[in-house]
Scaffold this motif. Structure first.
Motif: not given
Lengths: 76, 665
Positions: B49-54, B163-174
């Motif tokens: 568990e972390f930050d409200g996520y399982e 968590v940031e990636v899941v919540e879309g808070k990071v801009r990913l430009k693979p």
């Protein structure tokens, strides 16, 4: 001294560039994945009866002698 | 209360990057192993568990690439596509960054949600490497997290980033890789024939590049759909003019890796490592072998001497507990069936299992240390040439060695083999390696019937025969199971590491748990079955179903000069081969001390030799069968293996007796 010889015949300490890899599809691809592709720089670390230990793209791999006969290297 | 959001995170990486250490840090004791259906590959899963996520973490098999070359690679890529992980985390050994970037490029083609973990930053620094993490992250277009997993540094950063990636808070430009003038036009040409962006979940571009690499699984996948038959046929056309596309693609990837590496890493000209210096000694042509013998003798002694000591202790402790707790209860049990079930069925079954566990635990510890330290790879290199004489891979060495102690850890030791096929062969030949239990019975009987010099020769013959059968079976299976192009060794020599105690403890714990759960239930059931055979219907061994079976099989026995009593003893031997002598004393109705005299009066030396030949060859014991079932994850192979050894034993028994009687009459 720019001979092209099989990896299996290189002496420890010798360096060179891979020019050709012979053999079937699977062999060539497997060697390619570990970095033994034409153009790759290699340096032999040890080579005697048994697998050849060689440096390629920053790490060491041991290659069975029979396979090492199919990798042709331009020695520098 | 906020409901818990469930997410899945896949852990990918090449072998030897400390991926399991990272996994253990993430999940702790909340992990379990799961077998991939029908295959020998084991996948670990764990929860945190972390930050409200399982978060469910799935530890994918370690692979250098994502081709269909090995089953591990197929599983890894299928999971990334079908398992729909929310994030894929690639663990990289920062000190051998170049090796790992090749996989990174392939992961970027398959998933948009990648996080790269640079583990072992301390070792990279020690080697004099300066890694520009911001720059690397910018080039790859995904987050890069520095980590020193053995010290627990960087784990929180990783969790936050997930968590940031899941919540879309990071801009990913693979990073999108371009394969240049030779390959891209071909990809475009094929792409024009496909409308969809994805085919069965796989990104179309990735599929087409894999197709151009000649990936067998991708070809099959496309062939199955009528829409894409034409794609495959134009690939076949392309192949005629450009036969070595796969090499071109691989070498382009390597060039890309070189460029990325040069842009983001500064390193001294010569990377001299301690591992290299250690290997000058360990892989030395003269002293390499003695070192190996030393290391493995120690390992063998640790597992079997210490393991046996602990097993005896556990067994006595179990006996004490039984005496203490249930002897009073047993006095009260008057029903003879119930009493027999407990005394001769359930308690011995527990005893077998309890005495196995300490040995298995010792083995798993030794095994984890060998793997974790990096020595296993060196042993495979040194032993490769000798193992080829047995038709086996260099990495199968530990398996054969452990087999001489006990086939159960022997079979478990095949885990290091990368290919399902190589592993299956190593598992199936292992029962023919004579274990200590069989060697014990052999020594006892041979010494009864033969003079010292002859006895030695007979024992050498029996062991040589076993090894010959290992080699022949290996060669046979090599031909029978889909022939690979080559069986030669290609192996990475990882940097040496001091194994982390915590990591090894966790690894061992999880594996012992899996062994108890999967193998022990089968062992238990089989012991009860054997009890049933020798108890019913009359409570007398001589008239039981087991004895009836023995008498039924007597015609077969006669071909080998053996009577039903010998056959019944052999069936009893399945319980555990050391039980053969105990079984005989029951059947011949003598005390174990005088068994020798009785045997000498009923058997000729030739019959004794025949009996031993059969004993050495057929399936070692129930526990071995159970562990074959567990490790192959297949009833078919378990069954075939058992039938094969039985037939082999029968044939060799008949041959030994009949050829022998020509000379020994």
């Amino acid at each position: 001294m720019n001979d092209i010889i099989p990896l299996a015949l290189m002496r420890p300490g010798q360096e060179g560039v891979v020019v050709r890899v012979e053999g079937g599809f699977g062999v060539v691809r497997r060697l390619a994945e570990l970095g033994l592709v034409p153009g790759a720089r290699v340096k032999v670390e040890s080579s005697y009866w048994g697998p050849v230990v060689v440096w390629v793209s920053g790490f060491r791999i041991a290659v069975g002698r029979g396979l090492a006969r199919r990798v042709w290297v331009k020695v520098s | 209360m906020v409901p818990v959001k469930k997410i899945t995170v896949a852990l990918a990486g090449t072998p030897n990057v400390g991926k399991s250490t990272v996994f253990n840090l993430l999940t702790g004791l909340r992990q379990y192993t799961a077998n991939w259906p029908g295959k020998t590959v084991e996948i670990k899963e764990g929860v945190r568990e972390f930050d409200g996520y399982e978060m469910k973490f799935v530890d994918l098999p370690g692979t250098y690439s994502l081709t269909a070359y090995s089953y591990d690679e197929v599983i890894a890529r299928r999971f990334i596509v079908d398992g729909r992980p929310d994030v894929v985390v690639q663990v990289i050994d920062a000190s051998t960054l170049k090796k790992d970037l090749y996989l990174t490029l392939q992961l970027l083609e398959l998933t948009d949600k990648l996080i790269v973990v640079l583990n072992m930053m301390d070792i990279a620094k020690m080697k004099g490497m300066e890694i520009d993490i911001a720059k690397l992250s910018k080039i790859l277009g995904v987050p890069v997290i520095p980590m020193i997993a053995v010290k627990g540094i960087g784990i929180d950063d990783l969790l936050k980033k997930i968590v940031e990636v899941v919540e879309g808070k990071v801009r990913l430009k693979p990073l999108r890789i371009s394969y240049g003038d030779k390959v891209e036009p071909l990809v475009r040409k094929l792409k024009d024939m496909v409308q969809e962006d994805r085919i069965q979940g796989y990104p179309t571009r990735w599929l087409l590049i894999k197709l151009l690499e000649g990936d067998k699984e991708v070809i099959e996948l496309l062939k199955r759909s009528p829409n894409y038959i034409n794609v495959v046929s134009s690939y076949n056309e392309i192949l005629k003019t450009a036969p070595n596309l796969s090499v071109i693609i691989a070498s382009l990837r390597h060039k890309m890796v070189d460029t990325i590496y040069k842009l983001s890493v500064k390193q001294p000209k010569e990377l001299r490592t301690l591992s290299e210096r250690i290997d000058r000694v360990v892989l030395h042509k003269i002293i390499g072998l003695p070192i190996l013998v030393g290391v493995f003798s120690t390992a063998f002694l640790a597992v079997f001497t210490l393991g046996e000591l602990l097993s005896d202790l556990a067994s006595s402790a179990f006996g004490l507990v039984v005496d203490f707790l249930i002897s009073d209860y047993l006095v009260g049990v008057t029903n003879p069936l119930m009493k027999s079930l407990i005394m001769d069925g359930v308690l011995p079954a527990f005893d077998v299992i309890i005495s196995f566990i300490p040995m298995i635990t010792m083995f798993l510890i030794v095994y984890a240390v060998m793997e974790d330290s990096g020595y296993m790879a060196r042993a495979a290199v040194i032993m490769d040439r000798y193992m080829h004489l047995l038709g086996l891979h260099g990495k199968a060495f530990l398996s054969v060695l452990m087999g001489f102690g006990c086939n159960v850890p022997g079979i478990m030791a095949t885990r290091g083999l990368e290919h399902h096929r190589d592993r299956l062969i190593a598992i199936l030949v292992n029962p023919l390696v004579p274990c200590a239990a069989r060697l014990g019975v052999m020594v006892f009987i041979v010494n009864l019937f033969f003079e010292p010099i002859r006895a030695t020769l007979v024992m050498i013959w029996l062991i040589a025969l076993s090894l010959l059968l290992v080699a022949l079976t290996g060669a046979l299976l090599d031909k029978a199971i889909v022939k690979r192009e080559f069986t030669e060794l290609i192996i990475e020599l990882p940097e040496y590491h001091i194994p982390s105690i915590k990591n090894i403890a966790l690894l061992t714990w999880v594996r012992v748990k899996a062994f108890v759960k999967r193998a022990c239930t089968l062992i238990f059931a089989s012991v009860i079955l054997i009890w049933f055979l020798y108890t019913f219907p009359t409570y007398e061994v001589e008239t039981s179903f087991g004895a009836q079976l023995g008498k039924l099989l007597e015609p077969l026995g006669r071909l080998m000069g053996l009577d039903w009593k010998a056959i019944v003893s052999l069936i009893f031997g399945l319980l555990a081969k050391e039980q053969v002598l105990a079984a005989m004393s029951v059947i011949y109705r003598v005390e174990e001390e005088s068994l020798g005299e009785v045997l000498k009066s009923v058997w000729s030396p030739l019959q004794a030799l025949t009996f031993l030949t059969v004993l050495m060859v057929y399936q070692p014991c129930i526990a071995t069968i159970a562990v074959i079932r567990k490790e192959t994850n297949s009833w078919k192979w378990t069954f075939l293996s058992t039938i094969y050894t039985l037939l082999l034993a029968l044939v060799l028994g008949i041959l030994t007796y009949n050829i022998g009687s020509l000379f020994l009459r």
